[in-house]
Design an enzyme around this catalytic site. Sequence first.
Site, PDB file in Angstrom:
ATOM      1  N   LYS A  60      -2.785  -6.719   2.494  1.00 46.91           N
ATOM      2  CA  LYS A  60      -2.500  -6.099   3.794  1.00 46.91           C
ATOM      3  C   LYS A  60      -3.516  -6.496   4.858  1.00 46.91           C
ATOM      4  O   LYS A  60      -3.233  -6.432   6.047  1.00 46.91           O
ATOM      5  CB  LYS A  60      -2.407  -4.596   3.648  1.00 46.91           C
TER       6      LYS A  60
HETATM    7  C1  LIG Z   1       1.549  -3.280  -0.077  1.00 44.41           C
HETATM    8  C2  LIG Z   1       1.322  -3.979  -1.348  1.00 44.41           C
HETATM    9  C3  LIG Z   1       2.376  -4.592  -2.063  1.00 44.41           C
HETATM   10  C4  LIG Z   1       3.818  -4.522  -1.599  1.00 44.41           C
HETATM   11  O1  LIG Z   1       4.069  -5.291  -0.462  1.00 44.41           O
HETATM   12  P1  LIG Z   1       5.369  -5.036   0.419  1.00 44.41           P
HETATM   13  O2  LIG Z   1       5.191  -5.869   1.631  1.00 44.41           O
HETATM   14  O3  LIG Z   1       5.356  -3.561   0.743  1.00 44.41           O
HETATM   15  O4  LIG Z   1       6.541  -5.408  -0.381  1.00 44.41           O
HETATM   16  C5  LIG Z   1       2.078  -5.257  -3.238  1.00 44.41           C
HETATM   17  N1  LIG Z   1       0.826  -5.303  -3.719  1.00 44.41           N
HETATM   18  C6  LIG Z   1      -0.213  -4.741  -3.073  1.00 44.41           C
HETATM   19  C7  LIG Z   1      -1.578  -4.802  -3.671  1.00 44.41           C
HETATM   20  C8  LIG Z   1      -0.013  -4.064  -1.864  1.00 44.41           C
HETATM   21  O5  LIG Z   1      -1.050  -3.491  -1.229  1.00 44.41           O
END
Ligand SMILES: *Cc1c(COP(=O)(O)O)cnc(C)c1O
Length: 500
Positions: A111
Amino acid sequence: MRYYSTRGQTEYSRAAETILKGIAPDGGLFVPADRIDPYTTNSLPSGNYQEIATAIYRLFLGDFSSAEIAHAVRSAYNRETFDHPLITPLKQLSDKLHVLELWHGPTYAFKDIALQVLPHLLNTAVQKSGDDSEVVILTATSGDTGKSALEGFRDVPGIKIIVYYPEKGVSEIQKMQMITQEGSNVTVIAVKGNFDDTQRGVKQIFNDQRLTAQLAEKGYRLSSANSINWGRLLPQVVYYFFAYRQLVEQQALQAGEKVNFVVPTGNFGNILAGYYARRLGLPINRLVCSANRNNVLSDFINSGLYDSRRNLQCSLSPSMDILISSNLERLLFELTGHDAERVNYWMRQLVDTGFYQVDRKTMTSLQELFWSDYADDEETLLSINETYRNYNYLIDPHTAVGKNVLDKYLHRERNHCPSVILSTASPFKFTGSTIRALFSKDRYKNITEFEMIKILARETGIPIPPNLAKLEEKPLRHRQMITPREMYNHLQNLLTQPGK
Ligand SMILES: *Cc1c(COP(=O)(O)O)cnc(C)c1O
């Protein structure tokens, strides 16, 4: 590029306004409205991460100047914010197996990639709007997003950020990461209660028109940084191109050859960026959508029935524990050739009944692009263990879900393209699971999360990520705790009291 809503009831907007609004006024999500001209094999954007980012932002942020784009890219992706010079390095595990590490940002999860740049895009968007109010980002977090947003927004001019976390509902490390947060424009507050209480408090604030008006008078404009903002999706398109570039440079394939991307999926943001990369001409064979036991998405891709009528299960990959994947709405809009009426109908059905079934044609086009399955907790642990033993490479539980589903895909489809697994978190973020996967049950018992980090580093010889190593010694800066009922008055006081 202009944007409009998946629900069809919103005027066209330019990128700045689209990012400023976040969600469309008719309740839909913003998508590109104008034609997307694909690159050809010879015209794929080249260069380093920052250069590819600049090229792709230019396509979608037509109302941003070159200088504004350059500033955002430079501020977000540099050696202070990311601990790897390539930003998202590609690691080769075997002949046709690669891992794209998306966790070299300040909080060690993917993120960061979007949340490092969004604040700068938002800041520019505010300036363009001619509105001189200060943006206040409110976020309720159950874990990783809050810290990632804090790191992205800290000390960005013209923006304040307030993060609320449930006192009982984040891990020890996550809590430490937040209450030691530095920055002159950040506030972190514990809320007595669980995540739902906290989230409800934030929603009530957003929906309160009296408060919004009062704050506007004082020069504040509330906003959120959530994952349906186009300004979070666009930055994620970049690393698909940069992964491909690295494959070509490492001579793992020839320019033009197809590749599979394997994506551990929750809210469908990461994988949707892959869909847009493919629309932009990147030679992608399949997007392998990997779910945990909350397997609504894999059921949907295999049957065309989106059915959220089940209980949310807590898994070892908590960032993927989700039953309503918001970004899927954008894909449905694209697959139906921008049919807002049909999207409206399905989304209304989902709210009213908890499920919807798409037509056969939509399902066929879905299955041409995506393949999907899921991994339960046992399989997740097994994949961490196997990957470490076979390749001497340590993965976190989210990435392990991807690895497990890729194995299923290759077994069933006998596909010969190289595959890239998107690794979404550092294994040091989820030490409990990695230790459980690698060692026998009785070896390490009753230990704190800080001890686990040290054990994992000692056992694997991998250095502890610097921001985690320093965490225990950092001064506590945010000790305030309030009840959900106090959230409203607290915010009002914080923003409207003289001297604040
Ligand atoms: C948010 C997140 C995901 C999922 O990603 P999306 O874009 O919501 O599908 C997967 N792994 C981690 C570690 C995350 O923080």
